[in-house]
Design a protein around this motif. Structure first.
Motif, PDB file in Angstrom:
ATOM      1  N   PRO A  36      15.269  26.157  40.567  1.00 32.04           N
ATOM      2  CA  PRO A  36      14.295  27.457  40.794  1.00 32.04           C
ATOM      3  C   PRO A  36      14.237  28.193  41.879  1.00 32.04           C
ATOM      4  O   PRO A  36      14.721  27.437  42.928  1.00 32.04           O
ATOM      5  CB  PRO A  36      12.717  26.821  40.864  1.00 32.04           C
ATOM      6  N   ASN A  37      13.314  29.238  42.361  1.00 35.15           N
ATOM      7  CA  ASN A  37      13.132  30.012  43.403  1.00 35.15           C
ATOM      8  C   ASN A  37      11.866  28.841  44.236  1.00 35.15           C
ATOM      9  O   ASN A  37      10.881  28.613  42.645  1.00 35.15           O
ATOM     10  CB  ASN A  37      12.511  31.218  43.306  1.00 35.15           C
ATOM     11  N   LEU A  38      12.108  28.984  45.596  1.00 33.72           N
ATOM     12  CA  LEU A  38      10.453  27.525  46.113  1.00 33.72           C
ATOM     13  C   LEU A  38      10.615  29.432  46.954  1.00 33.72           C
ATOM     14  O   LEU A  38      11.535  29.621  47.490  1.00 33.72           O
ATOM     15  CB  LEU A  38      11.708  26.186  45.895  1.00 33.72           C
ATOM     16  N   TYR A  39       9.309  28.658  47.130  1.00 29.35           N
ATOM     17  CA  TYR A  39       8.056  29.490  48.045  1.00 29.35           C
ATOM     18  C   TYR A  39       6.827  28.914  48.634  1.00 29.35           C
ATOM     19  O   TYR A  39       6.602  27.803  48.354  1.00 29.35           O
ATOM     20  CB  TYR A  39       7.898  30.830  47.602  1.00 29.35           C
ATOM     21  N   TRP A  40       6.849  29.491  50.184  1.00 28.92           N
ATOM     22  CA  TRP A  40       6.035  28.794  51.128  1.00 28.92           C
ATOM     23  C   TRP A  40       4.721  30.546  51.308  1.00 28.92           C
ATOM     24  O   TRP A  40       5.347  31.110  51.618  1.00 28.92           O
ATOM     25  CB  TRP A  40       6.587  28.317  52.046  1.00 28.92           C
ATOM     26  N   TYR A  41       3.729  30.184  50.931  1.00 23.52           N
ATOM     27  CA  TYR A  41       2.741  30.900  51.401  1.00 23.52           C
ATOM     28  C   TYR A  41       1.798  30.772  52.863  1.00 23.52           C
ATOM     29  O   TYR A  41       1.156  29.128  52.257  1.00 23.52           O
ATOM     30  CB  TYR A  41       2.049  31.370  50.322  1.00 23.52           C
ATOM     31  N   ARG A  42       0.676  30.849  53.136  1.00 22.20           N
ATOM     32  CA  ARG A  42       0.445  31.293  53.856  1.00 22.20           C
ATOM     33  C   ARG A  42      -1.359  32.205  53.876  1.00 22.20           C
ATOM     34  O   ARG A  42      -0.922  33.140  53.788  1.00 22.20           O
ATOM     35  CB  ARG A  42       0.284  31.343  55.609  1.00 22.20           C
ATOM     36  N   GLN A  43      -2.560  31.319  53.442  1.00 18.10           N
ATOM     37  CA  GLN A  43      -3.643  32.016  52.561  1.00 18.10           C
ATOM     38  C   GLN A  43      -4.850  31.666  54.191  1.00 18.10           C
ATOM     39  O   GLN A  43      -5.503  30.689  53.933  1.00 18.10           O
ATOM     40  CB  GLN A  43      -4.462  31.756  51.309  1.00 18.10           C
ATOM     41  N   SER A  62      13.322  30.556  49.070  1.00 20.36           N
ATOM     42  CA  SER A  62      14.689  30.007  49.293  1.00 20.36           C
ATOM     43  C   SER A  62      15.097  30.609  46.988  1.00 20.36           C
ATOM     44  O   SER A  62      14.940  29.403  46.246  1.00 20.36           O
ATOM     45  CB  SER A  62      14.449  28.654  49.084  1.00 20.36           C
ATOM     46  N   VAL A  63      16.308  30.686  47.457  1.00 28.64           N
ATOM     47  CA  VAL A  63      17.169  30.859  45.860  1.00 28.64           C
ATOM     48  C   VAL A  63      17.826  29.530  45.496  1.00 28.64           C
ATOM     49  O   VAL A  63      18.288  29.576  44.259  1.00 28.64           O
ATOM     50  CB  VAL A  63      17.895  32.104  45.690  1.00 28.64           C
ATOM     51  N   VAL A  98      11.046  30.551  37.289  1.00 26.83           N
ATOM     52  CA  VAL A  98      12.350  30.229  37.087  1.00 26.83           C
ATOM     53  C   VAL A  98      13.394  31.199  38.110  1.00 26.83           C
ATOM     54  O   VAL A  98      12.729  32.220  38.761  1.00 26.83           O
ATOM     55  CB  VAL A  98      12.739  30.508  36.371  1.00 26.83           C
ATOM     56  N   ARG A  99      14.660  30.973  38.284  1.00 20.98           N
ATOM     57  CA  ARG A  99      15.568  32.004  38.491  1.00 20.98           C
ATOM     58  C   ARG A  99      16.256  33.152  37.728  1.00 20.98           C
ATOM     59  O   ARG A  99      16.295  34.422  38.245  1.00 20.98           O
ATOM     60  CB  ARG A  99      16.600  32.088  39.378  1.00 20.98           C
ATOM     61  N   ARG A 100      15.904  33.056  36.556  1.00 21.09           N
ATOM     62  CA  ARG A 100      16.022  33.805  35.421  1.00 21.09           C
ATOM     63  C   ARG A 100      15.753  33.418  34.135  1.00 21.09           C
ATOM     64  O   ARG A 100      15.299  32.249  34.055  1.00 21.09           O
ATOM     65  CB  ARG A 100      18.152  33.881  34.816  1.00 21.09           C
ATOM     66  N   GLY A 131      16.986  38.854  44.090  1.00 23.26           N
ATOM     67  CA  GLY A 131      16.681  37.467  43.431  1.00 23.26           C
ATOM     68  C   GLY A 131      16.064  36.832  43.828  1.00 23.26           C
ATOM     69  O   GLY A 131      15.477  35.599  43.011  1.00 23.26           O
ATOM     70  N   GLY A 132      14.625  37.554  45.169  1.00 25.45           N
ATOM     71  CA  GLY A 132      13.641  36.409  45.160  1.00 25.45           C
ATOM     72  C   GLY A 132      12.403  36.104  44.668  1.00 25.45           C
ATOM     73  O   GLY A 132      11.616  35.214  44.674  1.00 25.45           O
ATOM     74  N   ASN A 133      12.544  37.146  43.757  1.00 29.63           N
ATOM     75  CA  ASN A 133      10.868  37.152  42.583  1.00 29.63           C
ATOM     76  C   ASN A 133      10.045  37.420  43.298  1.00 29.63           C
ATOM     77  O   ASN A 133       9.466  36.986  42.673  1.00 29.63           O
ATOM     78  CB  ASN A 133      11.182  36.548  41.768  1.00 29.63           C
TER      79      ASN A 133
END
Lengths: 113, 114
Positions: free
Chosen positions: B31-38, B50-51, B95-97, A97-99
């Motif tokens: 939405p799906n949300l993300y944190w990245y480090r570069q 996070s979903v 987007v989640r779906r 579910g996380g894509n």
């Protein structure tokens, strides 16, 4: 473990000199391959998604292609404004579910006059 | 259209100080949300995703934590920063779906630890 390898690490071209960037991947069940452009100090900007071998996408001077083991980003007659780092990422298998994406380290492209 | 906002753009913090980076998304729901480090010269490392509200998955054990108090708000925090926390932090959404859609990134926060 999914792996993405991009080559070359850096590429210097003259304006108008066409070339290709490579993205090789090892994944368990590719669901999508994504190309991004990143300018210095900015977040990556989405360019293309490819879902199956043989698929091609085009945008201005850029064309992305996909095989079962790698993807190419072809740059035709590049201009200085095409200078950026190009990132490749894959989405594979069941993501829960996380894509989630796995990124390569990028190719830094510089186009000179 | 959808937009994503991250702030601050640049942050200089002393070792041992707390951290809070915020990210908000407009123009989409769930939405799906993300944190990245570069790190310099390296690819993007996924830190958290996070979903949904209150649902956080951690990808890498570290000194950081994440929270999602609202549907389109994602926060990255630390109680005590380490020198190794320096880097370029990026927030993204998708987007989640349907699945297998691209992620879209904010313009990042450059964090320097002194």
């Amino acid at each position: 473990e999914d792996q993405v390898t991009q080559s070359p690490e850096a590429l210097r071209l003259q304006e108008g000199e066409s070339s290709s960037l490579n993205c090789s991947y090892t994944v368990s069940g590719l669901r999508g391959l994504f190309w991004y452009r990143q300018d210095p100090g900015k977040g990556p900007e989405f360019l293309f998604t490819l879902y199956s071998a043989g698929e091609e996408k085009e945008k201005e001077r850029l064309k992305a292609t996909l095989t079962k083991k790698e993807s190419f980003l072809h740059i035709t007659a590049p201009k200085p404004e095409d200078s950026a780092t190009y990132l490749c990422a894959v989405q594979a298998g069941v993501t829960g579910g996380g894509n989630k994406l796995t990124f390569g380290t990028g190719t830094q492209l510089k186009v000179e006059l | 259209s959808q937009t994503i906002h991250q702030w601050p753009a640049t942050l200089v913090q002393p070792v041992g100080s707390p951290l809070s980076l915020e990210c908000t998304v407009e123009g989409t729901s769930n939405p799906n949300l993300y944190w990245y480090r570069q790190a310099a010269g390296r690819g993007l490392q996924l830190l958290f995703y996070s979903v949904g509200i209150g649902q956080i998955s951690s990808e890498v054990p570290q000194n950081l934590s994440a929270s999602r108090p609202q549907d389109r708000q994602f926060i990255l925090s630390s109680k005590k920063l380490l020198l190794s926390d320096s880097g370029f932090y990026l927030c993204a959404w998708s987007v989640r779906r349907p699945p297998y859609q691209p992620q879209h990134f904010g313009d990042g926060t450059r964090l320097s630890i002194l």
